[in-house]
Design an enzyme around this catalytic site. Structure first.
Site, PDB file in Angstrom:
ATOM      1  CB  CYS A   1      14.995  -1.554   6.226  1.00 56.37           C
ATOM      2  SG  CYS A   1      16.673  -2.108   5.874  1.00 56.37           S
TER       3      CYS A   1
ATOM      4  CB  CYS B   1      15.918  -8.227   1.489  1.00 56.65           C
ATOM      5  SG  CYS B   1      16.497  -6.689   0.750  1.00 56.65           S
TER       6      CYS B   1
HETATM    7  N1  DGL Z   1      17.600  -5.335   4.776  1.00 53.79           N
HETATM    8  C1  DGL Z   1      17.250  -4.742   3.513  1.00 53.79           C
HETATM    9  C2  DGL Z   1      15.759  -4.400   3.481  1.00 53.79           C
HETATM   10  O1  DGL Z   1      14.993  -4.950   4.274  1.00 53.79           O
HETATM   11  C3  DGL Z   1      18.187  -3.602   3.194  1.00 53.79           C
HETATM   12  C4  DGL Z   1      18.253  -3.263   1.754  1.00 53.79           C
HETATM   13  C5  DGL Z   1      19.511  -2.553   1.338  1.00 53.79           C
HETATM   14  O2  DGL Z   1      20.541  -3.212   1.203  1.00 53.79           O
HETATM   15  O3  DGL Z   1      19.445  -1.337   1.121  1.00 53.79           O
HETATM   16  O4  DGL Z   1      15.302  -3.643   2.659  1.00 53.79           O
END
Ligand code: DGL
Length: 244
Positions: free
Chosen positions: A202, A91
């Site tokens: 993301c 993340c």
């Molecule tokens: N998959 C997360 C990232 O790479 C998402 C973060 C979120 O929940 O906004 O930042």
């Protein structure tokens, strides 16, 4: 004995150092990290994994830094109670807010964070225009400013905050008109000068790859990070174990 990992003094800590068969913890605010986990499994099929997607608290990208840190700490506590031998924070948002702090708290635990894959994009498109899609938290953290700064000479980096996309994925609204309108607006805001590459900063975004491709001309390279994370983990042996 694993001093620090359980957050207690060495003599009071009963926790045993996990063996090489112990699972690798992989964590994201929701389902996005599965895009990284998939690449890890294909490169390191003999490892064991525990995936924790904190969908109940997603998206992290609209939260305060304190909230992201506290949620990440809770997930670490859980994964450590399951006996993981290391944790991959799949993340970008949690990495940029919490990883440095957690490395201080757990000095013996291998912790691997991630960042938008600007490096390979800049290498392939020197002097080009690179758009980085990410959450608002990722883009506003100093970690991202440093990353941008280090590629300032090689490419023009444009950040595109897409805070709502995680919600579309988590709430399974990926085929909605609402998402189409959102992406149309985002890409229209880039103006007439086309990008050379779009970096998906993301881990939720690769799930929407076909949709994002719809808004980007065919020649534009779309760069996701899962492959790079898995390869770097494998080659650097960042979490000791089988790594076959
Ligand atoms: N998959 C997360 C990232 O790479 C998402 C973060 C979120 O929940 O906004 O930042």
């Amino acid at each position: 004995m694993m001093s620090g990992v359980c957050g207690m003094k060495a003599e009071a800590c009963e926790m045993k150092r996990p063996g090489k068969d112990a699972p690798i913890g992989v964590f994201d605010s929701g389902v996005g990290g599965i895009s990284v986990l998939r690449k890890m499994i294909s490169l390191m099929p003999n490892e064991n994994y525990i995936y924790y997607g904190d969908s109940a608290n997603a998206p992290y990208g609209d939260r305060s830094d304190e909230e992201v840190l506290s949620l990440t700490e809770n997930v670490f506590d859980y994964l450590l109670s399951e006996g993981v031998k290391g944790i991959v924070v799949a993340c970008n948002t949690a990495t940029s807010v919490a990883v440095r702090r957690l490395r201080g708290r757990y000095p013996d635990l291998p912790i691997v964070g991630i960042e938008p894959a600007i490096k390979p994009a800049a290498k392939n498109h020197e002097g080009g225009r690179i758009v980085v899609m990410a959450t608002s938290v990722t883009l506003r953290r100093p970690k991202f400013a440093h990353l941008m700064e280090s590629f300032r000479q090689s490419a023009e980096i444009i950040s595109m905050a897409c805070p709502s996309i995680v919600d579309f994925v988590e709430k399974d609204k990926m085929n909605s008109q609402e998402l189409m309108n959102y992406l149309t607006k985002k890409f229209a805001a880039l103006g007439d000068r086309p990008a050379d590459a779009v970096v998906l900063g993301c881990t939720h975004y690769p799930i929407l790859l076909p949709k994002i491709q719809k808004y980007t001309p065919k020649h534009i390279r779309i760069v996701a990070q899962g492959e790079y994370v898995a390869r770097s983990l494998h080659s650097k042996k960042a979490i000791p174990g089988h790594f076959c």
